[in-house]
Write an enzyme that holds these catalytic residues in place. Structure first.
Site, PDB file in Angstrom:
ATOM      1  N   ASP A 154      32.491  32.693  44.257  1.00 55.05           N
ATOM      2  CA  ASP A 154      31.499  33.332  45.123  1.00 55.05           C
ATOM      3  C   ASP A 154      30.288  33.834  44.341  1.00 55.05           C
ATOM      4  O   ASP A 154      30.367  34.099  43.142  1.00 55.05           O
ATOM      5  CB  ASP A 154      32.112  34.554  45.815  1.00 55.05           C
ATOM      6  CG  ASP A 154      33.149  34.193  46.864  1.00 55.05           C
ATOM      7  OD1 ASP A 154      33.558  33.020  46.938  1.00 55.05           O
ATOM      8  OD2 ASP A 154      33.549  35.110  47.605  1.00 55.05           O
ATOM      9  N   ASP A 155      29.225  34.018  45.089  1.00 59.07           N
ATOM     10  CA  ASP A 155      28.036  34.797  44.700  1.00 59.07           C
ATOM     11  C   ASP A 155      27.027  34.044  43.845  1.00 59.07           C
ATOM     12  O   ASP A 155      25.976  34.583  43.514  1.00 59.07           O
ATOM     13  CB  ASP A 155      28.393  36.122  43.997  1.00 59.07           C
ATOM     14  CG  ASP A 155      29.221  37.054  44.862  1.00 59.07           C
ATOM     15  OD1 ASP A 155      29.453  36.726  46.035  1.00 59.07           O
ATOM     16  OD2 ASP A 155      29.647  38.107  44.348  1.00 59.07           O
TER      17      ASP A 155
ATOM     18  N   HIS B  33      27.703  32.120  52.013  1.00 61.71           N
ATOM     19  CA  HIS B  33      28.167  33.481  51.659  1.00 61.71           C
ATOM     20  C   HIS B  33      27.052  34.499  51.914  1.00 61.71           C
ATOM     21  O   HIS B  33      27.005  35.536  51.266  1.00 61.71           O
ATOM     22  CB  HIS B  33      28.621  33.493  50.196  1.00 61.71           C
ATOM     23  CG  HIS B  33      29.414  34.698  49.788  1.00 61.71           C
ATOM     24  ND1 HIS B  33      30.451  35.206  50.537  1.00 61.71           N
ATOM     25  CD2 HIS B  33      29.336  35.499  48.679  1.00 61.71           C
ATOM     26  CE1 HIS B  33      30.971  36.258  49.901  1.00 61.71           C
ATOM     27  NE2 HIS B  33      30.306  36.474  48.782  1.00 61.71           N
TER      28      HIS B  33
ATOM     29  N   HIS C 155      34.573  34.777  41.048  1.00 59.97           N
ATOM     30  CA  HIS C 155      33.108  34.859  41.088  1.00 59.97           C
ATOM     31  C   HIS C 155      32.507  34.159  39.880  1.00 59.97           C
ATOM     32  O   HIS C 155      32.832  34.515  38.735  1.00 59.97           O
ATOM     33  CB  HIS C 155      32.682  36.328  41.097  1.00 59.97           C
ATOM     34  CG  HIS C 155      33.222  37.084  42.289  1.00 59.97           C
ATOM     35  ND1 HIS C 155      34.492  37.601  42.333  1.00 59.97           N
ATOM     36  CD2 HIS C 155      32.654  37.357  43.493  1.00 59.97           C
ATOM     37  CE1 HIS C 155      34.690  38.172  43.510  1.00 59.97           C
ATOM     38  NE2 HIS C 155      33.600  38.050  44.235  1.00 59.97           N
TER      39      HIS C 155
HETATM   40 NI    NI Z   1      30.572  37.932  47.316  1.00 56.73          NI
END
Ligand code: NI
Length: 289
Positions: free
Chosen positions: A69-70, A120, A215
C-alpha cells in the site's frame, strides 16, 4: 461439530460469509468483517450478489496474496519490483492517486510484470468519517490517474486504515464496481519494527487464502521481503494477485465436517489460532498509515 459453534468460530463465520457471498442469489451484505457476519446470518438463504469485501479468501490450495500500500515510491517500489521478479511473485499494489501522477512509469512497469493495481484513494483519508462526495472525489481522481497511467481501471479498492462503513461499501461497489479489500495478516510494518520482525510476523500468521498487508514506502519492509518470500515459498505457499485469489474462492459447505476451525485447506504454515482477526473491522483501522 455442532452448527452453532461453527457459526461462533470467527474463521468459519468468515468463510461462511464468503461462501454466501460467492454463491449467486439475492441477499444481505456479505463481507468477512464482523458487522457483516451478523448481517449474513439473518438472511438465512444461501444467496447473494458477489461479496463486497474480503479480508481473506477460502481456497483449496496454498494460495496467498501479497499486497503493498501507499506507493508508488520512486526509490523503493522499483527495488521491490526487482525482488518480486527474482522470486516470480505477482503482487497487488494499492496505490495513492497523487503518487500515481508523479510516477506513472512505475505503475506501467508493475502491470507489465504481472502485478495488479488497486485504488487506495487520492490522499489517504479515513473514509469512515467522510461525506460521500468527498469519498467519491478521492476514488474518482485516483481511478482516473490509474487509467491514465496504465490504460485500464482498477477493480479493487482498499480504504485507507481499513476505515469504511457498511453503507459506504455498498454505494462504492454500486458506483465504481470495486470489491473492497482488507487483510488478515498485518505485520505492522508501518511502525518500522525492523525487517526481521516484519518477516517473522508475516511468515507466522500467513495461512492459505491470506491477504497480507504491507507498505512499499518503508525501507525496512522492502528489506524484509526477500527472506519473507523465501520462507513462504519454502512452506509451499503460492503467490497470486488479489483478483486471482478471489477467483479461486471455494464454498465451505461440503467440507465443514472436517474443519473445526482449522485452516481451510492443508496448511503449510497456518495454525488454528491464526484466525482472521477483527483487525479487518472498520473500527480497527486507524492504526496503519
Ligand atoms: Ni494506506
Amino acid at each position: 461439530m455442532k452448527l452453532p459453534s461453527i457459526i461462533r468460530s470467527p474463521f468459519l463465520a468468515t468463510a461462511l460469509s464468503l461462501f454466501l457471498g460467492l454463491a449467486e442469489s439475492p441477499a444481505a451484505p456479505n463481507s468477512p468483517t464482523l458487522e457483516n457476519e451478523r448481517a449474513v446470518g439473518p438472511a438465512g438463504t444461501v444467496a447473494a450478489t458477489p461479496a463486497l469485501s474480503y479480508s481473506a479468501v477460502h481456497v483449496d490450495g496454498p494460495f496467498i496474496a501479497m499486497t503493498f500500500d501507499d506507493g508508488p515510491s520512486a526509490k523503493l517500489t522499483p527495488e521491490l519490483l526487482d525482488i518480486l521478479a527474482q522470486h516470480h511473485i505477482h503482487a497487488t499494489f494499492f496505490v495513492i492517486g497523487k503518487n500515481v501522477v508523479d510516477h506513472p512509469e512505475i505503475l506501467q512497469r508493475a502491470v507489465r510484470e504481472g502485478h495488479e493495481i488497486g485504488n487506495h484513494s487520492w490522499s489517504h483519508p479515513a473514509f469512515g468519517k467522510m461525506r460521500d462526495e468527498s469519498v467519491r472525489a478521492e476514488l474518482q481522481k485516483t481511478d482516473d490517474a490509474i487509467r491514465a497511467a496504465i490504460g485500464t481501471r482498477p477493480v479493487l479498492m482498499r480504504p485507507p486504515y481499513g476505515s469504511i462503513t457498511a453503507r459506504q461499501k455498498h454505494w462504492i461497489n454500486a458506483e465504481f464496481g470495486y470489491r473492497i479489500i482488507l487483510w488478515d495478516v498485518d505485520p505492522l510494518d508501518w511502525k518500522r519494527p525492523g525487517p526481521t520482525v516484519v518477516t517473522s510476523r508475516i511468515v507466522r500468521e500467513t495461512r492459505p487464502g491470506s491477504i497480507i498487508l504491507s507498505h512499499d514506502i518503508h525501507p525496512g519492509t522492502i528489506k524484509a521481503m526477500p527472506v519473507a518470500f523465501d520462507q513462504l515459498q519454502a512452506k509451499g505457499f503460492k503467490f497470486v494477485t488479489v483478483s486471482e485469489l478471489i477467483a479461486m474462492g471455494k464454498p465451505m459447505a461440503s467440507k465443514q465436517a472436517g474443519e473445526e476451525g482449522a485452516p481451510p485447506s492443508p496448511s503449510p504454515g497456518g495454525s488454528p489460532a491464526a484466525t482472521p482477526a477483527p483487525v479487518a473491522a472498520p473500527t480497527a483501522g486507524l492504526t496503519t498509515p
